[in-house]
Write a protein that holds these residues in place. Structure first.
Motif, PDB file in Angstrom:
ATOM      1  N   ASN A 134       0.828  -1.284  -0.084  1.00 52.75           N
ATOM      2  CA  ASN A 134      -0.039  -0.013   0.102  1.00 52.75           C
ATOM      3  C   ASN A 134       0.886   1.370   0.000  1.00 52.75           C
ATOM      4  O   ASN A 134       0.337   2.166  -0.717  1.00 52.75           O
ATOM      5  CB  ASN A 134      -0.964   0.058   1.153  1.00 52.75           C
ATOM      6  N   ILE A 135       1.964   1.096   0.751  1.00 53.94           N
ATOM      7  CA  ILE A 135       3.044   2.293   0.474  1.00 53.94           C
ATOM      8  C   ILE A 135       3.268   2.563  -0.800  1.00 53.94           C
ATOM      9  O   ILE A 135       3.463   3.654  -1.220  1.00 53.94           O
ATOM     10  CB  ILE A 135       3.908   2.201   1.576  1.00 53.94           C
ATOM     11  N   THR A 136       3.560   1.627  -1.474  1.00 54.66           N
ATOM     12  CA  THR A 136       4.275   1.608  -2.746  1.00 54.66           C
ATOM     13  C   THR A 136       3.091   2.279  -3.719  1.00 54.66           C
ATOM     14  O   THR A 136       3.453   2.920  -4.643  1.00 54.66           O
ATOM     15  CB  THR A 136       4.780   0.367  -3.350  1.00 54.66           C
ATOM     16  N   ARG A 137       1.830   1.902  -3.367  1.00 52.35           N
ATOM     17  CA  ARG A 137       0.639   2.223  -4.321  1.00 52.35           C
ATOM     18  C   ARG A 137       0.868   3.793  -4.078  1.00 52.35           C
ATOM     19  O   ARG A 137       0.253   4.361  -5.132  1.00 52.35           O
ATOM     20  CB  ARG A 137      -0.704   1.619  -3.914  1.00 52.35           C
ATOM     21  N   SER A 138       1.025   4.230  -3.025  1.00 49.93           N
ATOM     22  CA  SER A 138       0.733   5.608  -2.449  1.00 49.93           C
ATOM     23  C   SER A 138       1.830   6.326  -3.379  1.00 49.93           C
ATOM     24  O   SER A 138       1.771   7.500  -3.882  1.00 49.93           O
ATOM     25  CB  SER A 138       0.933   5.943  -1.061  1.00 49.93           C
ATOM     26  N   ARG A 139       3.107   5.787  -3.321  1.00 49.04           N
ATOM     27  CA  ARG A 139       4.248   6.402  -4.147  1.00 49.04           C
ATOM     28  C   ARG A 139       3.941   6.492  -5.763  1.00 49.04           C
ATOM     29  O   ARG A 139       4.070   7.225  -6.111  1.00 49.04           O
ATOM     30  CB  ARG A 139       5.512   5.552  -3.906  1.00 49.04           C
ATOM     31  N   LEU A 140       3.402   5.192  -6.154  1.00 45.43           N
ATOM     32  CA  LEU A 140       3.078   5.149  -7.572  1.00 45.43           C
ATOM     33  C   LEU A 140       2.026   6.320  -7.694  1.00 45.43           C
ATOM     34  O   LEU A 140       2.115   7.020  -8.800  1.00 45.43           O
ATOM     35  CB  LEU A 140       2.515   3.893  -7.973  1.00 45.43           C
ATOM     36  N   GLY A 141       1.045   6.347  -6.963  1.00 47.78           N
ATOM     37  CA  GLY A 141      -0.128   7.551  -7.100  1.00 47.78           C
ATOM     38  C   GLY A 141       0.649   9.059  -7.302  1.00 47.78           C
ATOM     39  O   GLY A 141       0.346   9.789  -8.046  1.00 47.78           O
ATOM     40  N   ALA A 178       2.419   9.486 -10.534  1.00 43.36           N
ATOM     41  CA  ALA A 178       1.372   9.618 -11.714  1.00 43.36           C
ATOM     42  C   ALA A 178       0.878  10.917 -11.554  1.00 43.36           C
ATOM     43  O   ALA A 178       0.700  11.860 -12.493  1.00 43.36           O
ATOM     44  CB  ALA A 178       0.121   8.361 -11.427  1.00 43.36           C
ATOM     45  N   ARG A 179       0.634  11.642 -10.436  1.00 43.13           N
ATOM     46  CA  ARG A 179       0.164  12.843 -10.244  1.00 43.13           C
ATOM     47  C   ARG A 179       1.175  14.009 -10.770  1.00 43.13           C
ATOM     48  O   ARG A 179       1.032  15.167 -11.289  1.00 43.13           O
ATOM     49  CB  ARG A 179      -0.350  13.208  -8.780  1.00 43.13           C
ATOM     50  N   GLN A 180       2.524  13.585 -10.400  1.00 48.97           N
ATOM     51  CA  GLN A 180       3.535  14.397 -10.949  1.00 48.97           C
ATOM     52  C   GLN A 180       3.895  14.359 -12.458  1.00 48.97           C
ATOM     53  O   GLN A 180       4.462  14.968 -13.026  1.00 48.97           O
ATOM     54  CB  GLN A 180       4.892  14.030 -10.211  1.00 48.97           C
ATOM     55  N   GLY A 181       3.126  13.454 -13.016  1.00 44.70           N
ATOM     56  CA  GLY A 181       3.238  13.327 -14.426  1.00 44.70           C
ATOM     57  C   GLY A 181       4.392  12.231 -14.914  1.00 44.70           C
ATOM     58  O   GLY A 181       4.806  12.349 -16.290  1.00 44.70           O
ATOM     59  N   VAL A 182       5.150  11.698 -14.052  1.00 42.12           N
ATOM     60  CA  VAL A 182       6.064  10.742 -14.299  1.00 42.12           C
ATOM     61  C   VAL A 182       5.654   9.435 -14.741  1.00 42.12           C
ATOM     62  O   VAL A 182       6.132   8.739 -15.904  1.00 42.12           O
ATOM     63  CB  VAL A 182       7.188  10.384 -13.056  1.00 42.12           C
ATOM     64  N   LEU A 183       4.406   8.900 -14.131  1.00 42.77           N
ATOM     65  CA  LEU A 183       3.885   7.688 -14.746  1.00 42.77           C
ATOM     66  C   LEU A 183       2.459   7.873 -15.193  1.00 42.77           C
ATOM     67  O   LEU A 183       1.879   9.192 -14.786  1.00 42.77           O
ATOM     68  CB  LEU A 183       3.801   6.715 -13.510  1.00 42.77           C
ATOM     69  N   THR A 184       1.850   6.990 -15.729  1.00 40.99           N
ATOM     70  CA  THR A 184       0.454   7.161 -16.230  1.00 40.99           C
ATOM     71  C   THR A 184      -0.286   5.939 -15.795  1.00 40.99           C
ATOM     72  O   THR A 184       0.402   4.897 -15.183  1.00 40.99           O
ATOM     73  CB  THR A 184       0.257   7.138 -17.951  1.00 40.99           C
ATOM     74  N   GLN A 185      -1.568   5.826 -15.845  1.00 35.06           N
ATOM     75  CA  GLN A 185      -2.277   4.665 -15.291  1.00 35.06           C
ATOM     76  C   GLN A 185      -3.334   4.422 -16.448  1.00 35.06           C
ATOM     77  O   GLN A 185      -4.108   4.879 -16.566  1.00 35.06           O
ATOM     78  CB  GLN A 185      -3.300   5.176 -13.980  1.00 35.06           C
ATOM     79  N   PRO A 186      -2.615   3.358 -17.250  1.00 33.67           N
ATOM     80  CA  PRO A 186      -3.426   2.840 -18.427  1.00 33.67           C
ATOM     81  C   PRO A 186      -4.600   2.005 -17.851  1.00 33.67           C
ATOM     82  O   PRO A 186      -5.573   1.751 -18.786  1.00 33.67           O
ATOM     83  CB  PRO A 186      -2.515   1.892 -18.969  1.00 33.67           C
ATOM     84  N   GLY A 187      -4.937   1.603 -16.595  1.00 39.63           N
ATOM     85  CA  GLY A 187      -6.047   1.058 -15.994  1.00 39.63           C
ATOM     86  C   GLY A 187      -5.896   0.953 -14.412  1.00 39.63           C
ATOM     87  O   GLY A 187      -4.895   1.302 -13.953  1.00 39.63           O
ATOM     88  N   ARG A 188      -7.057   0.522 -13.931  1.00 36.74           N
ATOM     89  CA  ARG A 188      -7.001   0.635 -12.623  1.00 36.74           C
ATOM     90  C   ARG A 188      -5.953  -0.361 -11.866  1.00 36.74           C
ATOM     91  O   ARG A 188      -5.853  -1.654 -12.148  1.00 36.74           O
ATOM     92  CB  ARG A 188      -8.449  -0.026 -11.918  1.00 36.74           C
ATOM     93  N   LEU A 224      -2.814  -0.046 -12.364  1.00 37.59           N
ATOM     94  CA  LEU A 224      -1.871  -0.208 -13.290  1.00 37.59           C
ATOM     95  C   LEU A 224      -0.914   0.908 -13.394  1.00 37.59           C
ATOM     96  O   LEU A 224      -1.556   1.952 -13.653  1.00 37.59           O
ATOM     97  CB  LEU A 224      -2.057  -0.801 -14.671  1.00 37.59           C
ATOM     98  N   TYR A 225       0.253   1.038 -13.610  1.00 37.62           N
ATOM     99  CA  TYR A 225       1.215   2.243 -13.769  1.00 37.62           C
ATOM    100  C   TYR A 225       2.245   1.697 -14.842  1.00 37.62           C
ATOM    101  O   TYR A 225       2.624   0.753 -15.074  1.00 37.62           O
ATOM    102  CB  TYR A 225       1.928   2.511 -12.502  1.00 37.62           C
ATOM    103  N   GLN A 226       2.442   2.734 -15.470  1.00 39.81           N
ATOM    104  CA  GLN A 226       3.290   2.783 -16.715  1.00 39.81           C
ATOM    105  C   GLN A 226       4.031   3.902 -16.901  1.00 39.81           C
ATOM    106  O   GLN A 226       3.570   5.100 -16.353  1.00 39.81           O
ATOM    107  CB  GLN A 226       2.515   2.318 -17.941  1.00 39.81           C
ATOM    108  N   LYS A 227       5.142   3.855 -17.397  1.00 36.36           N
ATOM    109  CA  LYS A 227       6.055   5.193 -17.543  1.00 36.36           C
ATOM    110  C   LYS A 227       5.390   6.161 -18.753  1.00 36.36           C
ATOM    111  O   LYS A 227       4.893   5.610 -19.912  1.00 36.36           O
ATOM    112  CB  LYS A 227       7.465   4.835 -18.175  1.00 36.36           C
ATOM    113  N   GLN A 228       5.413   7.464 -18.447  1.00 40.25           N
ATOM    114  CA  GLN A 228       4.838   8.372 -19.144  1.00 40.25           C
ATOM    115  C   GLN A 228       5.499   8.514 -20.456  1.00 40.25           C
ATOM    116  O   GLN A 228       6.788   8.646 -20.449  1.00 40.25           O
ATOM    117  CB  GLN A 228       4.851   9.705 -18.422  1.00 40.25           C
ATOM    118  N   MET A 229       5.049   8.357 -21.642  1.00 41.89           N
ATOM    119  CA  MET A 229       5.623   8.420 -22.914  1.00 41.89           C
ATOM    120  C   MET A 229       5.743   9.700 -23.452  1.00 41.89           C
ATOM    121  O   MET A 229       4.961  10.643 -23.388  1.00 41.89           O
ATOM    122  CB  MET A 229       4.958   7.528 -24.033  1.00 41.89           C
TER     123      MET A 229
END
Length: 132
Positions: free
Chosen positions: A105-112, A115-125, A127-132
């Motif tokens: 859950n801590i890592t989920r928070s970090r990923l969120g 994502a909010r900073q624009g480094v990652l995207t969320q292609p699905g619930r 799921l996290y992926q690198k921003q292209m």
């Protein structure tokens, strides 16, 4: 102002000051009681903590707090696999991190955050992926 008026004014101010002093004494008594209660509770908690620590197996230090290094490790995975989406638990397994629910859950928070900073995207619930 004559002497009688001055005496009346002094009596009035004396009465007000006495009432204020009484109120402050009451507050002091309440605060003293609250302080004694808090100190008692603190002593109980300290004793409980010492007992628990004495019963804990030796050599079992609490897990180290993740630092900015954890973010760097997470980003390194996304940089290595820029098109692959990951779930938090998958990242933990890939990085060799504990997979207990609290840590994930801590890592989920970090990923969120990433994502909010624009480094990652969320292609699905979830799921996290690198921003292209």
């Amino acid at each position: 102002m004559n002497v009688t008026e001055l005496q009346d004014l002094l009596r009035e101010q004396s009465g007000q000051t006495a009432a204020r002093a009484d109120g402050l004494r009451g507050q002091l008594e309440e605060l003293t009681a609250a302080l004694a209660e808090a100190e008692g509770r603190l002593a109980e908690l300290t004793t409980t903590r010492k007992i628990v620590e004495s019963l804990a197996p030796t050599g079992s230090a609490p897990p180290a707090e993740p630092t900015a290094d954890t973010y760097q490790r997470i980003l390194a995975v996304f940089n290595k696999h820029p098109t692959q989406p990951f779930r938090a638990r998958e990242l933990h397994e890939l990085l060799g991190l504990p997979t207990d629910e609290a840590t994930v859950n801590i890592t989920r928070s970090r990923l969120g955050r990433l994502a909010r900073q624009g480094v990652l995207t969320q292609p699905g619930r979830g799921l996290y992926q690198k921003q292209m």
